[in-house]
Enzyme design. Structure first.
Site, PDB file in Angstrom:
ATOM      1  N   LYS A   1       0.895  -1.154  -0.037  1.00 38.37           N
ATOM      2  CA  LYS A   1       0.086  -0.057  -0.159  1.00 38.37           C
ATOM      3  C   LYS A   1       0.593   1.267  -0.062  1.00 38.37           C
ATOM      4  O   LYS A   1       0.191   2.350  -0.344  1.00 38.37           O
ATOM      5  CB  LYS A   1      -0.972   0.017   1.243  1.00 38.37           C
ATOM      6  CG  LYS A   1      -2.437  -0.909   1.054  1.00 38.37           C
ATOM      7  CD  LYS A   1      -3.125  -0.730   2.261  1.00 38.37           C
ATOM      8  CE  LYS A   1      -4.294  -1.659   2.025  1.00 38.37           C
ATOM      9  NZ  LYS A   1      -5.288  -1.745   3.266  1.00 38.37           N
TER      10      LYS A   1
ATOM     11  N   ASP B   1      -9.960   2.967   2.086  1.00 38.91           N
ATOM     12  CA  ASP B   1     -10.069   2.373   3.453  1.00 38.91           C
ATOM     13  C   ASP B   1     -10.658   3.325   4.491  1.00 38.91           C
ATOM     14  O   ASP B   1     -11.564   3.139   5.196  1.00 38.91           O
ATOM     15  CB  ASP B   1      -8.965   1.903   3.969  1.00 38.91           C
ATOM     16  CG  ASP B   1      -8.351   0.842   3.449  1.00 38.91           C
ATOM     17  OD1 ASP B   1      -9.229   0.003   3.119  1.00 38.91           O
ATOM     18  OD2 ASP B   1      -6.926   0.586   3.118  1.00 38.91           O
TER      19      ASP B   1
HETATM   20  P1  NAD Z   1       0.426  -3.147  10.008  1.00 36.85           P
HETATM   21  O1  NAD Z   1       1.221  -4.240  10.511  1.00 36.85           O
HETATM   22  O2  NAD Z   1       0.695  -1.968   9.304  1.00 36.85           O
HETATM   23  O3  NAD Z   1      -0.112  -2.295  11.392  1.00 36.85           O
HETATM   24  C1  NAD Z   1      -0.259  -2.896  12.683  1.00 36.85           C
HETATM   25  C2  NAD Z   1       0.004  -2.233  13.512  1.00 36.85           C
HETATM   26  O4  NAD Z   1      -0.423  -2.613  14.816  1.00 36.85           O
HETATM   27  C3  NAD Z   1       1.774  -2.094  13.859  1.00 36.85           C
HETATM   28  O5  NAD Z   1       1.983  -0.814  14.023  1.00 36.85           O
HETATM   29  C4  NAD Z   1       1.990  -2.869  15.172  1.00 36.85           C
HETATM   30  O6  NAD Z   1       3.021  -2.557  15.795  1.00 36.85           O
HETATM   31  C5  NAD Z   1       0.484  -2.592  16.017  1.00 36.85           C
HETATM   32  N1  NAD Z   1       0.062  -3.570  17.070  1.00 36.85           N
HETATM   33  C6  NAD Z   1       0.222  -4.833  17.140  1.00 36.85           C
HETATM   34  N2  NAD Z   1      -0.009  -5.330  18.353  1.00 36.85           N
HETATM   35  C7  NAD Z   1      -0.444  -4.301  18.993  1.00 36.85           C
HETATM   36  C8  NAD Z   1      -0.815  -4.163  20.368  1.00 36.85           C
HETATM   37  N3  NAD Z   1      -1.195  -5.325  21.121  1.00 36.85           N
HETATM   38  N4  NAD Z   1      -1.290  -2.776  20.526  1.00 36.85           N
HETATM   39  C9  NAD Z   1      -0.963  -1.818  20.202  1.00 36.85           C
HETATM   40  N5  NAD Z   1      -0.265  -1.777  18.654  1.00 36.85           N
HETATM   41  C10 NAD Z   1      -0.214  -3.129  18.201  1.00 36.85           C
HETATM   42  O7  NAD Z   1      -1.152  -3.577   9.582  1.00 36.85           O
HETATM   43  P2  NAD Z   1      -2.277  -2.951   8.970  1.00 36.85           P
HETATM   44  O8  NAD Z   1      -2.101  -2.943   7.407  1.00 36.85           O
HETATM   45  O9  NAD Z   1      -2.425  -1.674   9.561  1.00 36.85           O
HETATM   46  O10 NAD Z   1      -3.428  -3.838   9.136  1.00 36.85           O
HETATM   47  C11 NAD Z   1      -4.209  -4.048  10.588  1.00 36.85           C
HETATM   48  C12 NAD Z   1      -5.133  -4.962  10.339  1.00 36.85           C
HETATM   49  O11 NAD Z   1      -6.377  -4.376   9.764  1.00 36.85           O
HETATM   50  C13 NAD Z   1      -5.106  -6.223   9.451  1.00 36.85           C
HETATM   51  O12 NAD Z   1      -4.354  -7.317  10.114  1.00 36.85           O
HETATM   52  C14 NAD Z   1      -6.440  -6.651   9.121  1.00 36.85           C
HETATM   53  O13 NAD Z   1      -7.045  -7.636  10.042  1.00 36.85           O
HETATM   54  C15 NAD Z   1      -7.326  -5.080   9.120  1.00 36.85           C
HETATM   55  N6  NAD Z   1      -7.786  -4.678   7.886  1.00 36.85           N
HETATM   56  C16 NAD Z   1      -9.078  -4.586   7.900  1.00 36.85           C
HETATM   57  C17 NAD Z   1      -9.521  -3.936   6.684  1.00 36.85           C
HETATM   58  C18 NAD Z   1     -11.096  -3.687   6.536  1.00 36.85           C
HETATM   59  O14 NAD Z   1     -11.760  -3.379   5.665  1.00 36.85           O
HETATM   60  N7  NAD Z   1     -11.802  -4.077   7.834  1.00 36.85           N
HETATM   61  C19 NAD Z   1      -8.759  -3.718   5.616  1.00 36.85           C
HETATM   62  C20 NAD Z   1      -7.584  -3.984   5.610  1.00 36.85           C
HETATM   63  C21 NAD Z   1      -7.084  -4.561   6.884  1.00 36.85           C
END
Ligand code: NAD
Length: 315
Positions: free
Chosen positions: A95, A131
């Site tokens: 992305k 998003d």
């Molecule tokens: P990413 O890996 O870029 O970001 C996730 C962040 O969460 C990281 O910065 C990580 O350090 C942090 N993190 C992990 N565990 C944590 C905790 N316990 N407390 C605080 N921070 C924590 O991932 P992303 O691309 O941002 O995606 C995140 C999630 O979003 C995906 O796993 C997916 O399930 C979901 N998602 C949903 C949609 C939707 O349309 N609903 C779309 C895309 C992704």
């Protein structure tokens, strides 16, 4: 084998499908990402295209299946453009990196720093971020009269940036970001203050104090997915007056949402965001406003067997 040759073999788009028939307009789109075989986007887009009288073809271009690194996404995108695609959805882990290969960005994608939809306009490639729209629309429908004065967001990653923009654009007064990678929360909070004003966003290393005075909490981490079981914070930090939203949608009811619902909190599952980002991407790809309620119903029917929680469809 070069990415384009691999892509052509993988796509194997029947010529007659890509070529418009006399009476039916064809729209060829796809998704580039890694490990995307379980994506529901093909069914969501193709069924809505059919209902709109279009011939929709949505292809998965899976870097994991092609055994290619994230850096190959740009070349794959150029190949798709040459093959006659109308555009592409882009997902993890491309992305941000895809931006370098685009000609233009929508103001929102530029501010968020991430693209999940690319529209091919002739030879140009224009990046969008749907998003943020998806989350904002889900909040508008599912938490319409909820207080947004103080909101805590867990996770400041790629999708977290879009969620934070959506929250502040939807009227959240003050947003507190908490990420186990503290630098990510600090950097995103600084970007948000520049765009939305000083005092609107801050980073904290511990969620408990901010949650004690918050109106709502959003999980924007992957915690709760089958691969990352559990909840991002202990349920002892929740109280009935909080609303709790999750962006994870596989499963629709995460452990976090289940704990919140049991306490009596108002909850918002991640399915709404997933559907509404697709609604906006469909509009960008085709120029046609899709029937959002129909896409929601379709999404619910696809996951009905896996999870019994309905996505809120209340306008
Ligand atoms: P990413 O890996 O870029 O970001 C996730 C962040 O969460 C990281 O910065 C990580 O350090 C942090 N993190 C992990 N565990 C944590 C905790 N316990 N407390 C605080 N921070 C924590 O991932 P992303 O691309 O941002 O995606 C995140 C999630 O979003 C995906 O796993 C997916 O399930 C979901 N998602 C949903 C949609 C939707 O349309 N609903 C779309 C895309 C992704």
């Amino acid at each position: 084998m070069r990415p384009q040759a691999r892509l052509e073999r993988m796509l194997s788009v029947p010529e007659e499908s890509a070529r418009p028939r006399a009476s039916t307009r064809s729209v060829l789109v796809g998704l580039i990402g890694s490990g995307i075989q379980a994506s529901r986007s093909p069914a969501l887009h193709e069924r809505e295209a059919e209902a709109q009288g279009l011939r929709g073809i949505y292809k998965l271009i899976d870097l994991a299946q092609l055994d290619l690194p994230a850096e190959a996404a740009g070349e794959l995108m150029l190949s798709a453009q040459q093959l006659g695609f109308a555009g592409l959805n882009i997902t993890h882990p491309c992305k941000q990196s895809i931006i370098a290969t685009l000609d233009d960005l929508s103001p929102e994608a530029e501010a968020i720093g991430a693209v999940n939809t690319v529209v091919f306009e002739g030879k140009r490639r224009v990046g969008h971020n749907t998003d943020a729209y998806g989350f904002a629309e889900s909040v508008r429908r599912g938490l319409s009269d909820a207080r947004l004065d103080r909101v805590v967001q867990l996770g400041a990653g790629g999708v977290g940036a879009a969620v934070a923009h959506a929250l502040l654009s939807s009227g959240a007064g003050r947003l507190t970001l908490v990420d186990v990678d503290a630098g990510r929360a600090v950097a995103l909070a600084a970007r948000l203050r520049n765009r939305f004003g000083q005092g609107r966003a801050r980073a904290e290393s511990d969620a408990s104090e901010a949650i004690a005075t918050a109106d709502g909490v959003v999980n924007a981490t992957p915690i709760g997915m089958a691969r990352y079981p559990g909840a991002p914070i202990p349920s002892a930090l929740l109280r009935p007056a909080l609303w709790v939203a999750d962006i994870v949608y596989t499963p629709l009811e995460t452990e976090f949402l289940r704990a919140a619902r049991r306490l009596g909190c108002r909850t918002l599952p991640g399915g709404g965001m997933a559907v509404f980002q697709a609604v906006e991407a469909f509009r960008l790809f085709t120029g046609i406003a899709p029937d959002a309620a129909r896409m929601l119903r379709h999404f619910e029917s696809m996951i009905a067997g896996a999870d019994s929680v309905a996505v809120s469809t209340k306008p």
